[in-house]
Design a protein around this motif. Sequence first.
Motif, mmCIF file in Angstrom:
data_model
loop_
_atom_site.group_PDB
_atom_site.id
_atom_site.type_symbol
_atom_site.label_atom_id
_atom_site.label_comp_id
_atom_site.label_asym_id
_atom_site.label_seq_id
_atom_site.Cartn_x
_atom_site.Cartn_y
_atom_site.Cartn_z
ATOM 1 N N MET A 291 0.832 -1.204 0.000
ATOM 2 C CA MET A 291 0.000 0.000 0.000
ATOM 3 C C MET A 291 0.866 1.253 0.000
ATOM 4 S SD MET A 291 -3.260 -0.737 2.466
ATOM 5 C CE MET A 291 -4.319 -2.156 2.192
ATOM 6 N N ARG A 292 0.344 2.301 -0.627
ATOM 7 C CA ARG A 292 1.025 3.586 -0.682
ATOM 8 C C ARG A 292 0.020 4.707 -0.436
ATOM 9 N NH1 ARG A 292 2.422 0.126 -4.092
ATOM 10 N NH2 ARG A 292 4.592 -0.484 -4.350
ATOM 11 N N TRP A 293 0.497 5.754 0.199
ATOM 12 C CA TRP A 293 -0.304 6.952 0.427
ATOM 13 C C TRP A 293 0.484 8.161 -0.059
ATOM 14 C CZ3 TRP A 293 -0.150 2.828 3.686
ATOM 15 C CH2 TRP A 293 -1.371 2.262 4.071
ATOM 16 N N SER A 294 -0.222 9.132 -0.554
ATOM 17 C CA SER A 294 0.428 10.355 -1.020
ATOM 18 C C SER A 294 -0.465 11.544 -0.727
ATOM 19 C CB SER A 294 0.696 10.270 -2.522
ATOM 20 O OG SER A 294 1.327 11.436 -2.993
ATOM 21 N N VAL A 295 0.154 12.659 -0.394
ATOM 22 C CA VAL A 295 -0.571 13.905 -0.195
ATOM 23 C C VAL A 295 0.232 15.022 -0.846
ATOM 24 C CG1 VAL A 295 0.499 14.201 2.089
ATOM 25 C CG2 VAL A 295 -1.539 15.535 1.478
ATOM 26 N N TYR A 296 -0.455 15.855 -1.641
ATOM 27 C CA TYR A 296 0.262 16.985 -2.228
ATOM 28 C C TYR A 296 -0.662 18.161 -2.433
ATOM 29 C CZ TYR A 296 -1.415 15.342 -6.850
ATOM 30 O OH TYR A 296 -2.174 14.948 -7.920
ATOM 31 N N LEU A 297 -0.046 19.322 -2.560
ATOM 32 C CA LEU A 297 -0.773 20.582 -2.687
ATOM 33 C C LEU A 297 -0.301 21.306 -3.936
ATOM 34 C CD1 LEU A 297 -2.750 22.658 -1.362
ATOM 35 C CD2 LEU A 297 -0.715 23.687 -0.309
ATOM 36 N N ASP A 298 -1.237 21.645 -4.812
ATOM 37 C CA ASP A 298 -0.939 22.417 -6.025
ATOM 38 C C ASP A 298 -1.193 23.896 -5.760
ATOM 39 O OD1 ASP A 298 -1.699 20.512 -9.009
ATOM 40 O OD2 ASP A 298 -0.561 19.961 -7.235
ATOM 41 N N ARG A 299 -0.206 24.713 -6.120
ATOM 42 C CA ARG A 299 -0.378 26.165 -6.040
ATOM 43 C C ARG A 299 0.028 26.778 -7.371
ATOM 44 N NH1 ARG A 299 -3.097 29.035 -2.464
ATOM 45 N NH2 ARG A 299 -1.550 30.689 -2.534
ATOM 46 N N PRO A 300 -0.803 27.661 -7.941
ATOM 47 C CA PRO A 300 -0.441 28.281 -9.218
ATOM 48 C C PRO A 300 0.698 29.280 -9.056
ATOM 49 C CG PRO A 300 -2.473 29.228 -8.373
ATOM 50 C CD PRO A 300 -2.122 28.092 -7.460
ATOM 51 N N LEU A 301 1.640 29.235 -9.995
ATOM 52 C CA LEU A 301 2.716 30.224 -10.043
ATOM 53 C C LEU A 301 2.390 31.319 -11.048
ATOM 54 C CD1 LEU A 301 5.880 27.910 -9.988
ATOM 55 C CD2 LEU A 301 4.872 29.180 -8.081
ATOM 56 N N LEU A 302 1.892 30.897 -12.219
ATOM 57 C CA LEU A 302 1.506 31.833 -13.272
ATOM 58 C C LEU A 302 0.208 31.344 -13.889
ATOM 59 C CD1 LEU A 302 4.945 32.290 -15.088
ATOM 60 C CD2 LEU A 302 3.837 33.973 -13.601
ATOM 61 N N GLU A 303 -0.699 32.265 -14.235
ATOM 62 C CA GLU A 303 -1.943 31.901 -14.900
ATOM 63 C C GLU A 303 -2.250 32.918 -15.984
ATOM 64 O OE1 GLU A 303 -5.298 29.771 -12.806
ATOM 65 O OE2 GLU A 303 -4.589 31.068 -11.193
ATOM 66 N N ALA A 304 -2.748 32.405 -17.099
ATOM 67 C CA ALA A 304 -3.219 33.275 -18.187
ATOM 68 C C ALA A 304 -4.523 32.705 -18.707
ATOM 69 C CB ALA A 304 -2.180 33.336 -19.303
ATOM 70 N N HIS A 305 -5.521 33.568 -18.894
ATOM 71 C CA HIS A 305 -6.836 33.128 -19.334
ATOM 72 C C HIS A 305 -7.256 33.899 -20.577
ATOM 73 C CE1 HIS A 305 -7.644 30.840 -15.614
ATOM 74 N NE2 HIS A 305 -6.927 31.782 -15.041
ATOM 75 N N GLU A 306 -8.177 33.299 -21.319
ATOM 76 C CA GLU A 306 -8.697 33.956 -22.516
ATOM 77 C C GLU A 306 -9.537 35.178 -22.153
ATOM 78 O OE1 GLU A 306 -7.740 33.166 -25.400
ATOM 79 O OE2 GLU A 306 -6.702 31.327 -24.854
ATOM 80 N N GLY A 307 -10.103 35.189 -20.972
ATOM 81 C CA GLY A 307 -10.940 36.323 -20.560
ATOM 82 C C GLY A 307 -11.209 36.240 -19.091
ATOM 83 N N ALA A 308 -12.476 35.992 -18.737
ATOM 84 C CA ALA A 308 -12.862 35.996 -17.330
ATOM 85 C C ALA A 308 -13.047 34.590 -16.784
ATOM 86 C CB ALA A 308 -14.155 36.797 -17.175
ATOM 87 N N ALA A 309 -12.240 33.654 -17.228
ATOM 88 C CA ALA A 309 -12.356 32.278 -16.756
ATOM 89 C C ALA A 309 -12.007 32.193 -15.271
ATOM 90 C CB ALA A 309 -11.436 31.370 -17.565
ATOM 91 N N MET A 310 -12.468 31.103 -14.634
ATOM 92 C CA MET A 310 -12.178 30.905 -13.223
ATOM 93 C C MET A 310 -10.682 30.657 -13.025
ATOM 94 S SD MET A 310 -15.217 31.147 -11.899
ATOM 95 C CE MET A 310 -15.099 30.444 -10.256
ATOM 96 N N GLU A 311 -10.119 31.250 -11.969
ATOM 97 C CA GLU A 311 -8.696 31.110 -11.665
ATOM 98 C C GLU A 311 -8.523 30.182 -10.465
ATOM 99 O OE1 GLU A 311 -7.240 35.020 -11.026
ATOM 100 O OE2 GLU A 311 -7.529 35.655 -13.113
ATOM 101 N N THR A 312 -7.643 29.201 -10.593
ATOM 102 C CA THR A 312 -7.411 28.229 -9.530
ATOM 103 C C THR A 312 -6.645 28.861 -8.378
ATOM 104 O OG1 THR A 312 -7.359 26.422 -11.149
ATOM 105 C CG2 THR A 312 -6.420 25.980 -8.968
ATOM 106 N N SER A 313 -7.156 28.700 -7.155
ATOM 107 C CA SER A 313 -6.460 29.187 -5.964
ATOM 108 C C SER A 313 -5.529 28.118 -5.407
ATOM 109 C CB SER A 313 -7.469 29.604 -4.891
ATOM 110 O OG SER A 313 -8.310 30.632 -5.350
ATOM 111 N N TRP A 314 -6.020 26.884 -5.281
ATOM 112 C CA TRP A 314 -5.228 25.773 -4.779
ATOM 113 C C TRP A 314 -5.964 24.474 -5.053
ATOM 114 C CZ3 TRP A 314 -7.941 22.925 -1.212
ATOM 115 C CH2 TRP A 314 -8.960 23.577 -0.524
#
Length: 324
Positions: A291-314
């Motif tokens: 068995m294996r367990w993993s935990v990780y956290l994604d954080r945006p460094l840079l974001e670019a959108h076509e317009g008013a798309a939703m932006e990821t916080s975490w």
Amino acid sequence: MLLLLMAGSAVAQELPDDLTQLDLEQLLELELIPIDVLGSHIHLKGQWMVGYRFMHMAMEGGHAHEADYPVRPEHMRMALHMVEVMYGLTDRLTLMAMLGYQQAAMESRTVQGTRFETSASGPNDLQLAAHYALRSRATHYLVGLLGVQVPLGRVDVRDDTPMGTGQPLPYPMRPGSGTWDLVLGLTSIHRLGDWNLGVHGDALWRTGTNRYGYRLGHRVHAGAWVTYRVRAWMAWTLHVDVHVLGDVQGHDARLNPAMTPTADPALQGERHLTIQPALNFYVPRGPLKGMRWSVYLDRPLLEAHEGAAMETSWQLTLAWQWTR
């Protein structure tokens, strides 16, 4: 895939050049792969793996052109439960099936100040794929992926809004695509003692249009990672990812693209760079062996959108795998 932890130095010194010569326990202790690297994982002939992942993501409404729409998205929360099964057909060829269940909720506000929430849930599209070890040496591991995404997820999701009851919800809220899609991937892993270095890339190519007259944008995902074995049962990894998502092609005639940016097909594209620290744990012996367990956290460094798309916080991911 889960990051698989390395065995001790004595075991590492005795490794054969071809990893397909290892027994199951040796292979499991050697391989190091971050959990979200698609198309990078193989199993020995006759070996099964089952896994579960829970992902929770928080997003905020974009700011570009927000004032141009009478309804503005402010917050979105999404939870994803994902189950995967893998089976080693040969020592080099592994088959995979993966299915997720999505729960999403979006808070919006009208220009008059009325706030409301919509929600939708349901299974995602089913992914079926084959992973093939193009190279499986002790110091270099190269795996290719070819698969198809089956349109099982719902496209017609509805909820009550200030515009009426049972209104069709916009593109980000829909768990399915409505199209048959092609999945391709390639991963290269280099082993340097207690360190592993890897690079990967995968793409989801959308085909045709669904019954509502549109298709979602093509998606490309690429990244690199470094892993270090701290103990025989624990390792850490640092993963940097680039995600590119194209705009929706065509449009759902039931949606008014002038009402809210999430209903505008020309504003669904995005590009973002994320950093992902992770901790990974492996059970080498006892009743929980394999068995294996993993935990990780994604954080945006840079974001670019076509317009008013939703932006990821975490994004937070918890994962479990069991190989037998």
